[in-house]
Design a protein around this motif. Structure first.
Motif, PDB file in Angstrom:
ATOM      1  N   LEU A 136       2.478  11.420 -10.587  1.00 15.87           N
ATOM      2  CA  LEU A 136       1.503  12.562 -10.644  1.00 15.87           C
ATOM      3  C   LEU A 136       2.420  14.019 -10.432  1.00 15.87           C
ATOM      4  N   GLY A 137       3.428  13.510 -10.092  1.00 11.78           N
ATOM      5  CA  GLY A 137       4.477  14.850 -10.089  1.00 11.78           C
ATOM      6  C   GLY A 137       4.062  15.673  -8.661  1.00 11.78           C
ATOM      7  N   ARG A 138       3.539  15.067  -7.755  1.00 10.58           N
ATOM      8  CA  ARG A 138       3.051  15.928  -6.477  1.00 10.58           C
ATOM      9  C   ARG A 138       3.998  15.360  -5.339  1.00 10.58           C
ATOM     10  N   PRO A 139       4.061  16.297  -4.434  1.00 11.40           N
ATOM     11  CA  PRO A 139       4.793  16.198  -3.181  1.00 11.40           C
ATOM     12  C   PRO A 139       4.098  15.098  -2.264  1.00 11.40           C
ATOM     13  N   LEU A 140       4.799  14.128  -1.606  1.00  3.92           N
ATOM     14  CA  LEU A 140       4.226  13.236  -0.730  1.00  3.92           C
ATOM     15  C   LEU A 140       4.282  13.626   0.769  1.00  3.92           C
ATOM     16  N   PHE A 141       3.422  13.816   1.616  1.00  2.00           N
ATOM     17  CA  PHE A 141       3.566  13.762   2.915  1.00  2.00           C
ATOM     18  C   PHE A 141       3.110  12.584   3.959  1.00  2.00           C
ATOM     19  N   THR A 142       3.841  11.666   4.411  1.00  3.48           N
ATOM     20  CA  THR A 142       3.482  10.741   4.851  1.00  3.48           C
ATOM     21  C   THR A 142       3.432  10.513   6.346  1.00  3.48           C
ATOM     22  N   VAL A 143       2.144  10.156   7.045  1.00  2.00           N
ATOM     23  CA  VAL A 143       2.131   9.998   8.105  1.00  2.00           C
ATOM     24  C   VAL A 143       2.040   8.702   8.801  1.00  2.00           C
ATOM     25  N   SER A 144       2.480   8.028   9.859  1.00  7.04           N
ATOM     26  CA  SER A 144       2.550   6.917  10.365  1.00  7.04           C
ATOM     27  C   SER A 144       1.706   6.960  11.423  1.00  7.04           C
ATOM     28  N   CYS A 145       0.456   6.550  11.366  1.00  8.19           N
ATOM     29  CA  CYS A 145      -0.464   6.986  12.739  1.00  8.19           C
ATOM     30  C   CYS A 145      -0.260   6.105  13.844  1.00  8.19           C
ATOM     31  N   HIS A 146      -0.356   6.533  15.167  1.00 13.14           N
ATOM     32  CA  HIS A 146      -0.191   5.790  16.338  1.00 13.14           C
ATOM     33  C   HIS A 146      -1.207   6.239  17.304  1.00 13.14           C
ATOM     34  N   ASP A 147      -1.075   5.799  18.538  1.00 12.84           N
ATOM     35  CA  ASP A 147      -2.026   6.037  19.737  1.00 12.84           C
ATOM     36  C   ASP A 147      -1.936   7.539  19.963  1.00 12.84           C
ATOM     37  N   ASP A 148      -0.842   8.066  19.963  1.00 14.69           N
ATOM     38  CA  ASP A 148      -0.541   9.572  20.560  1.00 14.69           C
ATOM     39  C   ASP A 148      -0.524  10.619  19.457  1.00 14.69           C
ATOM     40  N   LEU A 149      -1.025  10.043  18.201  1.00 16.82           N
ATOM     41  CA  LEU A 149      -1.062  11.230  17.285  1.00 16.82           C
ATOM     42  C   LEU A 149      -2.396  12.001  17.262  1.00 16.82           C
ATOM     43  N   THR A 150      -2.065  13.227  17.534  1.00 14.76           N
ATOM     44  CA  THR A 150      -3.285  13.954  17.625  1.00 14.76           C
ATOM     45  C   THR A 150      -3.608  15.084  16.424  1.00 14.76           C
ATOM     46  N   SER A 151      -4.461  15.682  16.493  1.00 16.69           N
ATOM     47  CA  SER A 151      -4.921  16.678  15.223  1.00 16.69           C
ATOM     48  C   SER A 151      -3.796  17.587  15.040  1.00 16.69           C
ATOM     49  N   ALA A 152      -3.269  18.127  16.389  1.00 16.44           N
ATOM     50  CA  ALA A 152      -2.205  19.214  16.271  1.00 16.44           C
ATOM     51  C   ALA A 152      -0.996  18.916  15.565  1.00 16.44           C
TER      52      ALA A 152
ATOM     53  N   LYS B 299       0.748  -1.078   0.013  1.00 14.58           N
ATOM     54  CA  LYS B 299       0.141  -0.033   0.117  1.00 14.58           C
ATOM     55  C   LYS B 299       1.095   1.294  -0.149  1.00 14.58           C
ATOM     56  N   THR B 300       1.999   1.392   0.906  1.00 16.85           N
ATOM     57  CA  THR B 300       2.711   2.311   1.110  1.00 16.85           C
ATOM     58  C   THR B 300       3.464   2.555  -0.264  1.00 16.85           C
ATOM     59  N   ARG B 301       4.017   1.384  -0.765  1.00 18.74           N
ATOM     60  CA  ARG B 301       4.802   1.622  -2.016  1.00 18.74           C
ATOM     61  C   ARG B 301       3.731   2.235  -3.223  1.00 18.74           C
ATOM     62  N   PHE B 302       2.783   1.692  -3.404  1.00 22.06           N
ATOM     63  CA  PHE B 302       1.588   2.164  -4.229  1.00 22.06           C
ATOM     64  C   PHE B 302       1.552   3.776  -4.163  1.00 22.06           C
ATOM     65  N   VAL B 303       1.381   4.125  -2.926  1.00 19.78           N
ATOM     66  CA  VAL B 303       1.116   5.490  -3.049  1.00 19.78           C
ATOM     67  C   VAL B 303       2.227   6.407  -3.327  1.00 19.78           C
ATOM     68  N   SER B 304       3.523   6.107  -2.995  1.00 20.56           N
ATOM     69  CA  SER B 304       4.756   6.645  -3.376  1.00 20.56           C
ATOM     70  C   SER B 304       4.914   6.618  -4.810  1.00 20.56           C
ATOM     71  N   HIS B 305       4.507   5.624  -5.575  1.00 19.21           N
ATOM     72  CA  HIS B 305       4.750   5.343  -6.780  1.00 19.21           C
ATOM     73  C   HIS B 305       3.588   6.226  -7.557  1.00 19.21           C
ATOM     74  N   MET B 306       2.524   6.490  -7.097  1.00 21.10           N
ATOM     75  CA  MET B 306       1.359   7.136  -7.726  1.00 21.10           C
ATOM     76  C   MET B 306       1.821   8.795  -7.399  1.00 21.10           C
ATOM     77  N   ALA B 307       2.385   9.223  -6.183  1.00 26.10           N
ATOM     78  CA  ALA B 307       2.579  10.544  -6.022  1.00 26.10           C
ATOM     79  C   ALA B 307       3.619  10.842  -6.989  1.00 26.10           C
ATOM     80  N   ALA B 308       4.569  10.072  -7.228  1.00 20.62           N
ATOM     81  CA  ALA B 308       5.667  10.353  -7.961  1.00 20.62           C
ATOM     82  C   ALA B 308       5.184  10.492  -9.518  1.00 20.62           C
TER      83      ALA B 308
END
Length: 270
Positions: free
Chosen positions: A59-75, A48-57
């Motif tokens: 489409l020529g768009r920057p990719l901002f990846t966030v690995s979610c976890h229990d302490d991740l907040t909206s801030a 899944k992650t490689r797929f998103v990296s492939h498609m972002a490249a």
């Protein structure tokens, strides 16, 4: 330059390697150009992650990846005020940067994040495509080249960690699984440099180990682990040692289960 023109000038050979198994690339492109958010579902390590990296490249768009976890907040996603050089300054989080710059924001394993995170996402996943920043008083409108992509592993779903139907139904969704044997063999060979014949044996072994999921194993061996194993073998490590380090130890701590895995490995490689 129109986005379609940007994508057309991308050299496919320079993209992060990804082997398509269906219409997922076309679906991603259509969702991107129609400004629709995308949800990817599938087991850990299936691409899944490689797929998103492939498609972002692609489409020529920057990719901002966030690995979610229990302490991740909206801030953590939107940003916060920080002390820099004796002054208090607002610093954008990855989601805000993606909205401002027109990029793809990918939230990996989104169900692991705290509930307030999905609240922030809601205005971005309907026709408003807005990101309210309460602390700065801004109301950002996402540009045409912004896209929100999230993923999770349905196999780990339980009552305390799941996407509400009201959230799931805001996304176009695609299911991922491990690739068909021939495709998986080609992926492992491409990523590791190991000859195809040996990669085929690893893929056949993976099928046997995945059959143990739900019995002795919580999760089957991933394509990622197969690549790790093949990489070690290609580098000269003995096959059984490489297999234990990549296909046994990461999957279970139980001695009996490990013994059963090693039996399957010995049956494949002797």
């Amino acid at each position: 330059m129109p986005l379609s023109s940007v994508a057309a000038h991308v050299d496919e050979r320079e993209l992060p390697f990804y082997e398509s198994v269906g219409n997922e690339c076309s679906m991603f492109e259509h969702a991107f150009h129609q400004r629709l958010p995308l949800l990817l579902k599938g087991p850990t390590g299936c691409g899944k992650t490689r797929f998103v990296s492939h498609m972002a490249a692609k489409l020529g768009r920057p990719l901002f990846t966030v690995s979610c976890h229990d302490d991740l907040t909206s801030a953590d996603l939107t940003g916060r005020y920080l002390l820099q050089g004796g002054e208090t300054r607002w610093v954008d989080g990855p989601l805000t940067r993606a909205v401002r710059e027109g990029g793809i924001c990918y939230l990996d394993e989104v169900v692991e994040a705290r509930k307030d995170v999905t609240v922030v996402l809601h205005p971005l996943t309907d026709d408003r495509r807005l990101l309210p920043l309460e602390r700065t008083g801004e109301l950002l409108e996402a540009p045409d080249d912004f896209m929100l992509v999230v993923s999770y592993n349905p196999g780990y779903q339980h009552i305390l960690k799941s996407l509400k139907p009201s959230t799931r139904q805001r996304f176009v969704a695609m299911s991922f699984d491990f690739p068909p044997p021939k495709v998986e063999r080609d992926i492992v060979a491409q990523e590791s440099g190991l000859p195809g014949e040996q990669c085929s044996a690893l893929v056949n072994l993976a099928a046997s180990l995945r059959a143990m999921k739900g019995q002795d194993l919580e999760e089957g061996v991933s394509t990622r682990l197969l690549v790790y194993c093949a990489t070690l073998i290609a580098a000269g490590m003995p096959i059984l040692e490489a297999a234990r380090a990549t296909l046994v130890e990461p999957l279970s701590d139980d001695a009996d289960v490990q013994e059963g895995l090693m039996e399957a490995i010995h049956a494949t490689f002797g």
